[in-house]
Scaffold this active site. Sequence first.
Site, mmCIF file in Angstrom:
data_model
loop_
_atom_site.group_PDB
_atom_site.id
_atom_site.type_symbol
_atom_site.label_atom_id
_atom_site.label_comp_id
_atom_site.label_asym_id
_atom_site.label_seq_id
_atom_site.Cartn_x
_atom_site.Cartn_y
_atom_site.Cartn_z
ATOM 1 N N CYS A 192 0.721 9.279 7.360
ATOM 2 C CA CYS A 192 1.214 9.505 8.715
ATOM 3 C C CYS A 192 0.083 10.068 9.577
ATOM 4 C CB CYS A 192 2.404 10.438 8.781
ATOM 5 S SG CYS A 192 3.819 9.850 7.883
ATOM 6 N N ARG A 246 -3.873 6.021 8.298
ATOM 7 C CA ARG A 246 -3.103 7.016 7.542
ATOM 8 C C ARG A 246 -1.693 6.545 7.242
ATOM 9 N NH1 ARG A 246 -5.886 12.082 8.044
ATOM 10 N NH2 ARG A 246 -4.136 13.054 7.030
ATOM 11 N N TRP A 298 3.958 6.432 7.415
ATOM 12 C CA TRP A 298 3.986 5.872 6.062
ATOM 13 C C TRP A 298 5.304 6.379 5.478
ATOM 14 C CZ3 TRP A 298 4.303 7.446 0.954
ATOM 15 C CH2 TRP A 298 3.930 6.502 0.000
ATOM 16 N N ASN A 318 4.711 14.823 9.459
ATOM 17 C CA ASN A 318 4.069 14.269 8.267
ATOM 18 C C ASN A 318 4.470 15.167 7.101
ATOM 19 O OD1 ASN A 318 2.311 12.959 6.472
ATOM 20 N ND2 ASN A 318 0.654 14.394 6.948
ATOM 21 N N GLY A 319 4.794 14.586 5.956
ATOM 22 C CA GLY A 319 5.145 15.405 4.793
ATOM 23 C C GLY A 319 6.595 15.155 4.382
ATOM 24 N N GLU A 341 -12.975 0.842 -11.432
ATOM 25 C CA GLU A 341 -13.076 0.881 -9.978
ATOM 26 C C GLU A 341 -13.084 -0.541 -9.389
ATOM 27 O OE1 GLU A 341 -12.695 2.758 -7.628
ATOM 28 O OE2 GLU A 341 -14.009 2.243 -5.965
ATOM 29 N N LYS A 378 -10.160 -1.865 -6.758
ATOM 30 C CA LYS A 378 -10.464 -2.415 -5.437
ATOM 31 C C LYS A 378 -9.781 -3.774 -5.258
ATOM 32 C CE LYS A 378 -12.804 0.720 -3.517
ATOM 33 N NZ LYS A 378 -11.926 1.653 -4.199
ATOM 34 N N GLU A 401 -5.903 -3.345 -4.876
ATOM 35 C CA GLU A 401 -5.406 -2.790 -3.620
ATOM 36 C C GLU A 401 -5.700 -3.677 -2.422
ATOM 37 O OE1 GLU A 401 -7.017 1.067 -2.531
ATOM 38 O OE2 GLU A 401 -8.921 0.603 -3.480
ATOM 39 N N HIS A 406 -9.237 -4.474 -29.633
ATOM 40 C CA HIS A 406 -8.008 -3.739 -29.960
ATOM 41 C C HIS A 406 -6.825 -4.221 -29.123
ATOM 42 C CE1 HIS A 406 -10.419 -1.148 -32.462
ATOM 43 N NE2 HIS A 406 -11.298 -1.114 -31.476
ATOM 44 N N LYS A 412 -4.160 5.934 3.631
ATOM 45 C CA LYS A 412 -5.245 6.810 3.217
ATOM 46 C C LYS A 412 -4.710 8.227 3.244
ATOM 47 C CE LYS A 412 -10.155 6.879 3.605
ATOM 48 N NZ LYS A 412 -10.415 6.149 2.381
HETATM 49 C C1 F6R Z 1 -8.934 3.663 -3.696
HETATM 50 C C2 F6R Z 1 -8.645 4.889 -2.995
HETATM 51 C C3 F6R Z 1 -7.737 5.877 -3.611
HETATM 52 C C4 F6R Z 1 -8.264 7.299 -3.397
HETATM 53 C C5 F6R Z 1 -7.257 8.326 -3.926
HETATM 54 C C6 F6R Z 1 -7.772 9.746 -3.775
HETATM 55 O O1 F6R Z 1 -9.815 2.843 -2.985
HETATM 56 O O2 F6R Z 1 -9.136 5.091 -1.910
HETATM 57 O O3 F6R Z 1 -7.538 5.610 -4.958
HETATM 58 O O4 F6R Z 1 -9.490 7.424 -4.033
HETATM 59 O O5 F6R Z 1 -6.052 8.207 -3.231
HETATM 60 O O6 F6R Z 1 -8.016 10.063 -2.440
HETATM 61 P P1 F6R Z 1 -8.888 11.317 -2.051
HETATM 62 O O7 F6R Z 1 -10.271 11.067 -2.516
HETATM 63 O O8 F6R Z 1 -8.805 11.391 -0.548
HETATM 64 O O9 F6R Z 1 -8.276 12.503 -2.723
#
Ligand code: F6R
Length: 614
Positions: free
Chosen positions: A2, A27, A75, A101-102, A484, A488, A491, A507, A609
């Site tokens: 949010c 966000r 969100w 937010n929250g 990683e 990527k 997502e 395994h 994010k």
């Molecule tokens: C993946 C990604 C997420 C963040 C995770 C932690 O590309 O961005 O997996 O890494 O949500 O976020 P932070 O680093 O902000 O705690």
Amino acid sequence: MCGIVGYVGDKLARDVVINGLRRLEYRGYDSAGIAVIAGGRIAGAKRAGKLANLEKALEEDPLPPATTGIGHTRWATHGAPTDENAHPHSGQSGRVAVVHNGIIENFARLRDELEAAGHNLRSETDTEVAAHLLEDAVSGGADLTTAMQQVCRRLEGAFTLVALDGEDPSRVVAARRNSPLVVGLGERENFVGSDVAAFIEHTREALELGQDQVVTITRDDVRVSDFDGRPAEGKRYHVDWDLSAAEKDGFDWFMRKEIFEQPRAVADAMLGRHDEQGRLELDEVRVSDDELREVDKIIIVGCGTAEYAGLVAKYAIEHWTRIPCEVELAHEFRYRDPILTRNTLVVAISQSGETADTLMAIRHARTQRAKVLAICNTNGSTIPRESDAVIYTHAGPEVAVASTKGFLTQLIACYLLGLYLAQVRGMKYGDEIRSIVGELEKMPAHVQRMLDDAESVYELAAELQSVRSVLFLGRHVGFPIALEGALKLKELAYLHAEGFAAGELKHGPIALIEQGLPVFCVVPPRGRDQLHAKMVSAIQEIRARGARTIVLAEEGDDEVTPYSDVRITLPVVPTLLQPLVAAVPLQLFACELATLLGHDVDQPRNLAKSVTVE
Ligand code: F6R
């Protein structure tokens, strides 16, 4: 999660709020809404879907001119992303407007209470109860600031609330508990926002708020109090990046821009952190050298990409310091009663500094008297504020939901921490540390080289547009890079993608290999003979079963050539530092493939994010 903006000043609130929301849309982007005060009442609009839907609605039905307003991009937590559930919410008479937010954890009880008192709640959100309670308080004669203090005392959970009273256009009132909120300090105007991006085009002066604080902004004044109305102080700071950092700068996506910013970001993360002799100077590590010498266990916590940075760090920190180092997902750590003592150093990695799972983990660690060191990219955010020490990563704002430069700079911070511990504890001679620091100094150029080869990765993405599944293999520090790479792709491209430790193949996972399945293989440098040889065998094994191998191996590594369908060349770097270069083509690949598939790279579905709810 949010995005929130509030404004009081002389400008048109609609423009300030919508522009702020645009910068915060990363966000959350399920729905968006705005409210302004005009003619002694609230006027507003809200729409499900992205901010563009709200902007369209505002073009068709413009808001009256106003200089006080709030806005929100959502969100969804409680209630689906519909027009009705979008913020702002109002009380019974529509006198107040609230964005949030929250999660208000006791909302069900409060809702029952309000309904029993005759209130008619229209949405499924937890936010609406706050709107009704605030409206009751202002209708009873309280000003909005007092009303906010009263209501916050009744709320449980995590929240940032920002409110308007239609009968008082002079102020916007906001409150925070366990959820982000910063104040922007302008000339004859003030702002509140989830982060500084909300107001960076107007001011770079900001005020950091503490927990359980209420802030009232008017055009000429900012006042902070606690929930009981006692005056409090915020901490003023200057934002060290500007509007251009928050814009795409000619790139199609923020993510691509952020990938290409990595040479600079990696250099900035190291800037000023060692002297000419290579001796490390981490001034922000406020844990004393004596305490660091006492550390007998390190636990790294984080989520998603940040946790993968921690997995890489484990190899480096244990190797350099010989201190046992565990890495754990922050949400798992928090709820399993981990064993912590005052000699445990908990390292919390978080780009945003607001991830609720990581925050709860460090709070738990501190109650157990462990020392907490944060590795974070966001100045003044909650996690570093609540930690004993912090290493800021200085990557600049990361706007794309998928973390890229955040990750590379987290790796740098982890390496610096490991070397610093080794230095303090006398585990490495000065010349050894100097030589590794020297290798780190070369990294911006190596990362740049990977970027110079972007076209070949884009071509590969074009070839692989129709695949439905992709695997990633690595060993040692290449294993977290495999994880990683897969994350990527999940997502951004919404593909089935998995990362494995190559040694684990036999395994189970080798059963997944079928004709033509693309498998990215991160090959360790040849210096590590055993690791290298074992990885080459794994590549042979999957290729013999039909896999299409995309091999990331260092320059001059001819041993892998016969088994590589596609070759991505990495510069020659020490094994422990290889993740800094190996991650880059995987980021480029995911970004490009998602673009070709027509996905919104910066705002992937279902994600947001800064995950500020547990
Ligand atoms: C993946 C990604 C997420 C963040 C995770 C932690 O590309 O961005 O997996 O890494 O949500 O976020 P932070 O680093 O902000 O705690």
